[in-house]
Motif scaffolding. Structure first.
Motif, PDB file in Angstrom:
ATOM      1  N   VAL A 153       0.795  -1.127  -0.122  1.00 45.27           N
ATOM      2  CA  VAL A 153       0.051  -0.251  -0.037  1.00 45.27           C
ATOM      3  C   VAL A 153       0.885   1.424   0.020  1.00 45.27           C
ATOM      4  O   VAL A 153       1.978   1.263   0.796  1.00 45.27           O
ATOM      5  CB  VAL A 153      -1.101  -0.109   1.420  1.00 45.27           C
ATOM      6  CG1 VAL A 153      -0.331   0.019   2.505  1.00 45.27           C
ATOM      7  CG2 VAL A 153      -2.053   1.223   1.067  1.00 45.27           C
ATOM      8  N   ALA A 154       0.463   2.325  -0.783  1.00 38.57           N
ATOM      9  CA  ALA A 154       1.150   3.421  -1.065  1.00 38.57           C
ATOM     10  C   ALA A 154       1.125   4.345   0.375  1.00 38.57           C
ATOM     11  O   ALA A 154       0.351   5.300   0.121  1.00 38.57           O
ATOM     12  CB  ALA A 154       0.987   4.161  -2.154  1.00 38.57           C
ATOM     13  N   ALA A 155       1.895   4.036   1.307  1.00 35.98           N
ATOM     14  CA  ALA A 155       1.809   4.784   2.481  1.00 35.98           C
ATOM     15  C   ALA A 155       3.073   4.599   3.186  1.00 35.98           C
ATOM     16  O   ALA A 155       3.954   3.600   3.092  1.00 35.98           O
ATOM     17  CB  ALA A 155       0.684   4.402   3.437  1.00 35.98           C
ATOM     18  N   PRO A 156       3.762   5.673   4.170  1.00 39.20           N
ATOM     19  CA  PRO A 156       4.923   5.361   4.809  1.00 39.20           C
ATOM     20  C   PRO A 156       4.782   4.350   5.677  1.00 39.20           C
ATOM     21  O   PRO A 156       4.219   3.857   6.406  1.00 39.20           O
ATOM     22  CB  PRO A 156       4.873   6.548   5.663  1.00 39.20           C
ATOM     23  CG  PRO A 156       3.888   7.697   5.191  1.00 39.20           C
ATOM     24  CD  PRO A 156       2.800   6.801   4.573  1.00 39.20           C
ATOM     25  N   SER A 157       6.100   3.727   5.749  1.00 40.22           N
ATOM     26  CA  SER A 157       6.350   2.473   6.688  1.00 40.22           C
ATOM     27  C   SER A 157       6.210   3.017   8.128  1.00 40.22           C
ATOM     28  O   SER A 157       6.426   4.071   8.579  1.00 40.22           O
ATOM     29  CB  SER A 157       7.974   1.801   6.453  1.00 40.22           C
ATOM     30  OG  SER A 157       7.994   0.919   7.121  1.00 40.22           O
ATOM     31  N   THR A 158       6.154   2.115   9.050  1.00 39.86           N
ATOM     32  CA  THR A 158       6.020   2.168  10.338  1.00 39.86           C
ATOM     33  C   THR A 158       7.134   1.538  11.060  1.00 39.86           C
ATOM     34  O   THR A 158       7.445   1.474  12.378  1.00 39.86           O
ATOM     35  CB  THR A 158       4.765   1.619  11.111  1.00 39.86           C
ATOM     36  OG1 THR A 158       4.545   0.284  11.006  1.00 39.86           O
ATOM     37  CG2 THR A 158       3.580   2.506  10.496  1.00 39.86           C
ATOM     38  N   GLN A 159       8.061   0.799  10.255  1.00 38.86           N
ATOM     39  CA  GLN A 159       9.324  -0.071  10.766  1.00 38.86           C
ATOM     40  C   GLN A 159      10.579   0.262   9.618  1.00 38.86           C
ATOM     41  O   GLN A 159      10.376   0.463   8.569  1.00 38.86           O
ATOM     42  CB  GLN A 159       9.152  -1.393  10.579  1.00 38.86           C
ATOM     43  CG  GLN A 159       7.792  -1.971  11.320  1.00 38.86           C
ATOM     44  CD  GLN A 159       7.487  -3.207  11.147  1.00 38.86           C
ATOM     45  OE1 GLN A 159       8.524  -4.250  10.860  1.00 38.86           O
ATOM     46  NE2 GLN A 159       6.399  -3.855  11.544  1.00 38.86           N
ATOM     47  N   PHE A 160      11.585   0.586  10.260  1.00 34.32           N
ATOM     48  CA  PHE A 160      12.811   1.098   9.940  1.00 34.32           C
ATOM     49  C   PHE A 160      13.834   0.546  10.524  1.00 34.32           C
ATOM     50  O   PHE A 160      13.937  -0.012  11.601  1.00 34.32           O
ATOM     51  CB  PHE A 160      12.984   2.670  10.069  1.00 34.32           C
ATOM     52  CG  PHE A 160      11.649   3.319   9.447  1.00 34.32           C
ATOM     53  CD1 PHE A 160      11.558   3.717   8.145  1.00 34.32           C
ATOM     54  CD2 PHE A 160      10.420   3.704  10.204  1.00 34.32           C
ATOM     55  CE1 PHE A 160      10.582   4.495   7.525  1.00 34.32           C
ATOM     56  CE2 PHE A 160       9.554   4.451   9.767  1.00 34.32           C
ATOM     57  CZ  PHE A 160       9.505   4.633   8.257  1.00 34.32           C
ATOM     58  N   ARG A 161      15.004   0.447   9.586  1.00 34.32           N
ATOM     59  CA  ARG A 161      16.395  -0.065  10.205  1.00 34.32           C
ATOM     60  C   ARG A 161      17.507   1.048   9.840  1.00 34.32           C
ATOM     61  O   ARG A 161      17.613   1.381   8.695  1.00 34.32           O
ATOM     62  CB  ARG A 161      16.898  -1.316   9.336  1.00 34.32           C
ATOM     63  CG  ARG A 161      17.962  -2.052   9.863  1.00 34.32           C
ATOM     64  CD  ARG A 161      18.020  -3.507   9.359  1.00 34.32           C
ATOM     65  NE  ARG A 161      17.272  -4.192  10.287  1.00 34.32           N
ATOM     66  CZ  ARG A 161      16.918  -5.421   9.928  1.00 34.32           C
ATOM     67  NH1 ARG A 161      17.290  -6.189   8.894  1.00 34.32           N
ATOM     68  NH2 ARG A 161      15.922  -6.164  10.786  1.00 34.32           N
TER      69      ARG A 161
END
Length: 355
Positions: A153-161
């Motif tokens: 889905v074209a939305a920002p992630s909620t998980q990052f590294r």
């Protein structure tokens, strides 16, 4: 300068270092990496405990947002070894500040100072044997953050590294650099992400740079997107122009990266009594400067290349060869900057930080 750090990092060391297998006299830039890397994940709305672990590949879901929507940012830094064997960073606070500005623009979480600085210090301390003494020898540092949340889905992630990897390095460019002034392609536009060190900014440059390479030029000097009359950056570097004895460079903006090397060179030039103007520089000024002899030199500035003199440029199918300067501003400023970085001259600005 002082930095905020924490000791709360889990460290797992390699069983045996690969350093003995590395030919430090013949390094391709960014191709060899040290034994360890720093990793810290952002999940459930918070940063988790960071790790230093062996450098290795890792798995991501094929639907990870970084693959589909390009949520990725990075920085470029270096560590230097002085004659006493101590290792130093150069203005790391500026890299953290810019990384977090990039994060905000790319809808990513900001990285706390203690996590960033502790990762840098403890990782480099562990790898200090990879930092070789001698002008030109450095440890290139690549902090970066990617979106690892799954789903297309074209939305920002909620998980990052967030990660830091290290690469021993010598000179970034070799040989003469000729540039092509862009007449159609642009690096960035107003309202865009040009001021962020976003991965997509660089991949977007690859095609027009490839076209320039095919014509015999190593880099492109980018022009503004609206009129293509204002000179902005050179390849992956900020760019300076010397007209008579005045140094000109474009002001930072939404389109132009706030380079750490750029601002350091400006400070050094002003200290040395060199007149500096941060203003829009027109292509027409370069052409006129070649005709009347007032254009003395052009050089790029960035972490990887430090200072890279440009020997000539092409515009509208006409090539202009710059005069050869025995005592150029480019070489003067590069010498003064690198001596501070390697602790061969007094750091009157307080830019260097000991590991």
């Amino acid at each position: 300068m002082s930095v905020k750090t924490t000791n709360e990092i889990d460290i797992v060391k390699v069983a045996q270092s690969k350093i003995a297998s590395v030919d430090f006299d013949n390094l391709a830039f960014g191709a060899t990496f040290t034994d360890h890397m720093f990793v810290c994940d952002f999940r459930e709305g918070k940063w988790h405990k960071p790790q230093i672990k062996p450098y290795e590949p890792f798995l991501l879901d094929p639907s990870a947002k970084v693959f589909h929507y390009g949520q990725a940012i990075f920085e470029g830094m270096k560590a230097y070894k002085d004659e006493a064997g101590d290792v130093w960073l150069f203005r790391p606070d500026q890299n953290l500040d810019r990384l977090n500005k990039s994060a905000v623009r790319m809808a990513m979480p900001e990285i706390p100072e203690d996590i960033f600085m502790s990762g840098l210090h403890q990782l480099i301390d562990l790898e200090r044997e990879w930092v070789k003494f001698g002008l030109g020898n450095t440890l290139y540092i690549r902090p970066f953050m990617i979106a690892i949340g799954s789903g297309v889905v074209a939305a920002p992630s909620t998980q990052f590294r967030f990660m830091i990897i290290l690469s021993p390095a010598k000179a970034y460019y070799s040989g003469e650099v000729k540039v092509l002034i862009a007449e159609h392609y642009s690096r960035a536009a107003n309202g865009g992400i040009g001021a962020a060190k976003a991965a997509g900014n660089y991949s977007a440059q690859f095609y027009p740079t490839k076209l320039a390479n095919e014509k015999g030029f190593q880099q492109v000097i980018w022009t503004d997107d609206a009129t293509h009359t204002k000179l902005e950056e050179a390849g992956t570097m900020n760019v300076f122009f010397r007209i008579n004895d005045t140094l000109l460079t474009a002001p930072t903006s939404e389109r132009i990266l706030d380079g750490v090397t750029r601002k350091s060179l400006i400070a050094l030039a002003k200290r040395e009594g060199i007149k500096v103007e941060e203003r829009s520089v027109l292509v027409s000024e370069l052409i006129e400067g070649m005709k009347d002899g007032s254009l003395k030199e052009i050089f790029g500035a960035g972490t990887a290349a430090v200072v890279n003199p440009i020997v000539g440029f092409s515009y509208q199918d006409t090539y202009y060869e710059l005069p050869k300067m025995a005592d150029s501003f480019a070489l003067q400023l590069k010498d003064k900057l690198t001596k501070i970085q390697y602790k061969l001259a007094e750091d009157t600005f307080g830019w260097t930080v000991k590991i």
